[in-house]
Scaffold this active site. Structure first.
Site, PDB file in Angstrom:
ATOM      1  N   THR A   1      33.739  40.180  65.836  1.00 42.17           N
ATOM      2  CA  THR A   1      32.827  39.401  65.429  1.00 42.17           C
ATOM      3  C   THR A   1      31.613  39.592  66.649  1.00 42.17           C
ATOM      4  OG1 THR A   1      34.388  37.896  65.031  1.00 42.17           O
ATOM      5  CG2 THR A   1      32.202  37.043  65.638  1.00 42.17           C
ATOM      6  N   GLU A   2      30.487  39.882  65.998  1.00 42.19           N
ATOM      7  CA  GLU A   2      29.075  40.223  66.574  1.00 42.19           C
ATOM      8  C   GLU A   2      29.193  41.357  67.424  1.00 42.19           C
ATOM      9  OE1 GLU A   2      26.810  38.486  65.897  1.00 42.19           O
ATOM     10  OE2 GLU A   2      27.506  36.956  64.513  1.00 42.19           O
ATOM     11  N   LEU A   3      30.071  42.247  67.208  1.00 39.57           N
ATOM     12  CA  LEU A   3      30.306  43.405  68.115  1.00 39.57           C
ATOM     13  C   LEU A   3      30.732  43.140  69.567  1.00 39.57           C
ATOM     14  CD1 LEU A   3      27.764  46.196  67.344  1.00 39.57           C
ATOM     15  CD2 LEU A   3      29.911  45.713  66.058  1.00 39.57           C
TER      16      LEU A   3
ATOM     17  N   TRP B   1      26.123  42.597  70.156  1.00 38.13           N
ATOM     18  CA  TRP B   1      24.957  43.148  69.894  1.00 38.13           C
ATOM     19  C   TRP B   1      23.833  42.113  69.828  1.00 38.13           C
ATOM     20  CZ3 TRP B   1      25.293  44.580  64.061  1.00 38.13           C
ATOM     21  CH2 TRP B   1      25.664  43.668  63.217  1.00 38.13           C
TER      22      TRP B   1
END
Length: 405
Positions: A145-147, A298
């Site tokens: 999730t979300e890098l 990220w």
């Protein structure tokens, strides 16, 4: 022969309906069906439908030499099935081209990797299953999730059978190194593909910014920037939200014309090609091990997790949510479990972020609330009622004080 590796994140949360302290919902109807349907149809019209058709057009035009990859969250898939089945059909058509790879992640787009490893593994397995059932592929590359990534997450993911993890190419992690190579995790037997955030963000965030020195960005100039990697890199990893096309960058900015022209501009240098993440790790050797000594993502300038876990409101909401997990699972109630997992979706906590609120930046753009505090209050009102339903369904059995109190 270097590659361009496109990866797109497709996600829509189940947004909460307005819920006061005095509301109660024994049926667990916490989600705003009307708003979720409106947003799903709007994003489908502006982004998913035209962009999927464009990707199909490019794959056909370049006779299989244009390749891309997606991760589509389970909660986004559920909303496509409910509100925009034509979008899901287009993704199925893309899967059949043989030029698209589907990436694994958490089904509910959660931060379970940071709180509950067993729950994390269950969500990843469920996402693999739905991806295989719909698109005929069992993911072998993972993105959290979300890098969000660290050495600890590498250790958590490696035993699950994935060959590589997609992560952010954060400057303090890379140091003097380039994101344009394949790396090994320093702590687990798994490869790493790191986002070239400068080139990715030129499209995802700066494309329509008239104050940007490079505006307007053309496909030939962008391809020239990519070509400059020749001799100093094997892969340019362009990772971004799929909603970049048509939703974040509106059609009137020229984003679709830019994307339509880009593959031809890249391929003007015959030594360049497009590859999927699995192809990248199969074609290029890892150049070195690399350690992610901190949690990265990220998001924002810091590329850390403060967008979701940066203040006391977020910490309290997270702790209460995951503290309830063992009780929810003990009850073996499918509706209860699904509601709890949808309450884990990272967006709910993102809406509580305060660090940039005074500047009215991107956090405010994405939030359905007037302020982070409104987001927190609404979430906690929902969670209070959810907790009450869990306690009520325990049938008089004592529930942990931290949960019931």
């Amino acid at each position: 022969m270097p590659s361009v590796c496109f990866y797109f994140q497709v996600h829509q949360p189940f947004r909460l309906r307005p819920f006061s302290y005095f509301d109660s919902s024994p049926q667990l109807s916490y989600f705003d069906d009307q708003k979720n349907g409106e947003i799903a149809r709007k994003v489908a019209e502006k982004c998913y439908i035209p962009t999927n058709r464009l990707m199909l057009e490019l794959i056909d035009r370049h006779q299989g030499d244009f390749k891309i990859s997606y991760s589509i969250t389970g909660v986004a898939i559920e909303q496509m099935e409910r509100y925009t089945p034509e979008v899901l059909e287009l993704f199925c058509q893309l899967a059949k081209t043989g030029c698209v790879e589907f990436i694994g992640e958490t089904y509910y787009h959660s931060l379970a990797a940071l709180y509950d490893p067993a729950e994390f593994r269950e969500q990843v397995a469920r996402h693999q299953s739905i991806t295989e059932a719909l698109f005929g592929q069992r993911p072998t590359v993972f993105r959290n999730t979300e890098l969000i990534f660290s050495d600890d997450i590498a250790r958590l993911v490696a035993p699950l059978g994935f060959k590589a993890i997609i992560a952010e190419g954060a400057d303090d992690i890379l140091g003097w190194r380039s994101p344009n190579f394949v790396y090994d995790s320093a702590v687990a037997p798994i490869k790493l593909l790191l986002k070239n955030y400068r080139l990715s963000d030129d499209v995802a965030f700066r494309f329509s910014n008239r104050g940007w020195a490079e505006w307007p960005l053309t496909a030939d100039r962008y391809a020239h920037w990519i070509h400059q990697v020749s001799g100093n890199g094997d892969t340019v990893n362009l990772f971004m939200d799929y909603e970049t096309f048509g939703e974040h960058q509106w059609s009137c900015t020229g984003i679709f014309d830019f994307m339509r022209s880009l593959p031809s501009m890249v391929k003007q240098h015959s030594d360049w090609k497009f590859s999927t993440p699995s192809e990248v790790i199969g074609q290029y050797p890892s150049v070195a091990p690399i350690s992610f000594h901190r949690l990265t993502s990220w998001a924002d300038i810091e590329r850390d997790i403060t967008a979701w876990r940066g203040n006391r409101m977020q910490e309290q909401a997270f702790d209460m949510c995951y503290d309830l997990g063992s009780e929810v699972k003990w009850q073996q109630d499918g509706a209860l479990l699904d509601a709890w997992r949808k309450l884990q979706t990272s967006d709910h906590f993102y809406y509580m972020c305060t660090k940039w609120f005074a500047d009215g930046d991107v956090h405010a753009y994405f939030s359905p609330y007037a302020s982070p505090y409104d987001g927190f209050v609404n979430y906690m009102n929902v969670f209070r009622d959810f907790r009450d339903q869990v306690v009520a369904r325990a049938g008089g059995r004592q529930v942990k004080r931290a949960v019931a109190g």
